[in-house]
Design a protein around this motif. Structure first.
Motif, short mmCIF file in Angstrom:
data_model
loop_
_atom_site.label_atom_id
_atom_site.label_comp_id
_atom_site.label_asym_id
_atom_site.label_seq_id
_atom_site.Cartn_x
_atom_site.Cartn_y
_atom_site.Cartn_z
N TYR A 96 0.85 -1.20 0.00
CA TYR A 96 0.00 0.00 0.00
C TYR A 96 0.87 1.23 0.00
O TYR A 96 0.58 2.20 -0.66
N THR B 221 14.26 -8.20 0.18
CA THR B 221 14.24 -7.02 -0.70
C THR B 221 12.99 -7.05 -1.59
O THR B 221 13.05 -6.94 -2.80
N GLY B 222 11.83 -7.25 -0.93
CA GLY B 222 10.56 -7.15 -1.64
C GLY B 222 10.19 -5.68 -1.77
O GLY B 222 11.04 -4.82 -1.98
N GLU B 223 8.89 -5.40 -1.63
CA GLU B 223 8.40 -4.02 -1.83
C GLU B 223 9.07 -3.04 -0.86
O GLU B 223 9.62 -2.01 -1.27
N VAL C 191 8.20 -3.37 15.76
CA VAL C 191 7.40 -4.56 15.98
C VAL C 191 8.06 -5.34 17.11
O VAL C 191 9.27 -5.21 17.33
N HIS D 220 4.42 -0.26 16.19
CA HIS D 220 3.92 -0.73 14.88
C HIS D 220 3.27 0.42 14.11
O HIS D 220 2.11 0.33 13.69
N PHE E 119 3.52 1.72 9.03
CA PHE E 119 2.54 1.90 7.94
C PHE E 119 1.75 3.19 8.07
O PHE E 119 1.02 3.55 7.15
#
Ligand code: NAD
Length: 328
Positions: A98, A150-152, A257, A293, A296
């Protein structure tokens, strides 16, 4: 469709109410558990967040209540018993990406705060203490940053760190060509741990990554290493991290986290006695920074989460292929 939202906060209601056109949404502040599943009454979908535990038992209860869809309004799905959902025929959808930048930028915020001690400077100046004693930090330029996953989010983070002038090395089960072309060097995990000044975790939590940071891997790292975790708490064995902090081998720890965060994070417990001695000990170290957390938590990301979640639900209702289905 009638949907039950669990673990909802004011900001969830604000963004979903703004963007929802067709669905009948009922918001519950409580987590989803076997007991709270009894609140369901004709809901075809439940919409849940990171600390709702969708165990086999909860999933069976959902089935008995007529629920056909579990809609995660987050990327990670380690909290869902996927085998149980599959066996029972409940679909699971998520929001795979997102705003990777939101989390990557938060990882940078943790690094910058720890390395320049701005959390301490803020408090000092408010008390008219303008001394610089012991506030010396270190430059990020030229340092070696190790990225696990090393994703998004991990790739957004790699690009930020390259921009700052760091040497970026990485480990992933699948290398990303674009990052390699930009100068990221993929290495075996052990070498990433051995060579890094700063290590940032961006892989999912699963049976292979659980406690990827423990006493054995900590021992492989440079003395004074900084570890940043914005991914999932279970990646770090917190008790081992405490031991390494006490000896000074672990120089800095930035956590968004925490492995036992359910029951703590997303709540105001300022008038309560915290019973978790591990997080209480972690909070005593001057070189540990914990946020609850919030990686985001930007307006851009909240809007995108609501948009994608509603689109996932509409796809299910209209029998269209589920773009963001989690499959076992
Ligand atoms: P992603 O699926 O795009 O990337 C994950 C990467 O990890 C992939 O490249 C994958 O190949 C790699 N990977 C898988 N197994 C691995 C292993 N054993 N070792 C090393 N790499 C491995 O996911 P993403 O969107 O980048 O999110 C990463 C994680 O960040 C999520 O799993 C989630 O737990 C966490 N997250 C946290 C927040 C927050 O607010 N703090 C928000 C969103 C996501």
């Amino acid at each position: 469709m009638k949907i039950a939202f669990f673990s909802t906060k004011s900001y969830d209601r604000d963004f979903f109410n703004l963007l929802n056109k067709h669905n009948e949404i009922e918001y519950f502040e409580t987590n989803l558990t076997v007991a709270t599943a009894n609140l369901l009454n004709g809901h075809k979908a439940v919409c849940v967040f990171v600390n709702d535990s969708l165990s086999r038992e909860v999933i069976h209860t959902l089935k008995n209540k007529g629920v056909e869809l579990i809609s995660l309004r987050c990327a990670g799905f380690n909290n869902v018993d996927m085998a149980a959902a599959h066996e029972i025929g409940i679909k699971v959808v998520r929001v795979p990406a997102y705003s990777p930048q939101a989390v990557a930028e938060h990882a940078l915020a943790l690094i910058m705060t720890l390395c320049r001690k701005t959390h301490k400077a803020y408090n000092r100046v408010r008390e008219n203490n303008f001394s610089l004693e012991k506030l010396n930090g270190f430059n990020l330029f030229g340092k070696t940053v190790g990225v696990v996953g090393t994703g998004e989010i991990g790739s957004a983070f790699c690009k930020i760190m390259l921009g700052i002038g760091c040497k970026v090395i990485a480990y992933d089960i699948m290398a990303n060509d674009e990052l390699e072309q930009r100068g990221v060097k993929y290495l075996p995990l052990k070498e990433v741990f051995q060579q890094s000044d700063i290590i940032s975790l961006h892989c999912p939590l699963n049976e292979y990554t659980k406690y990827v940071i423990d006493k054995n891997t900590l021992a492989q790292m440079k003395k004074g290493v900084m570890i940043i975790n914005t991914s999932r708490g279970g990646l770090i064995n917190s008790r081992h991290a405490i031991k390494a902090l006490k000896t000074g081998h672990l120089g800095y720890l930035g956590l968004d986290v925490y492995e036992q965060e359910a029951g703590l994070f997303f709540q105001d417990l300022s008038n309560e006695l915290i019973q978790d001695d591990v997080i209480s000990r972690l909070m005593t170290f001057p070189n540990v920074l914990i946020t609850a957390h919030q990686g985001f938590f930007t307006n851009e990301a909240l809007e995108e989460i609501a948009n994608i979640t509603l689109s996932n639900i509409n796809q299910f209702e209209n029998g269209i292929e589920l773009t963001n289905e989690v499959k076992v």
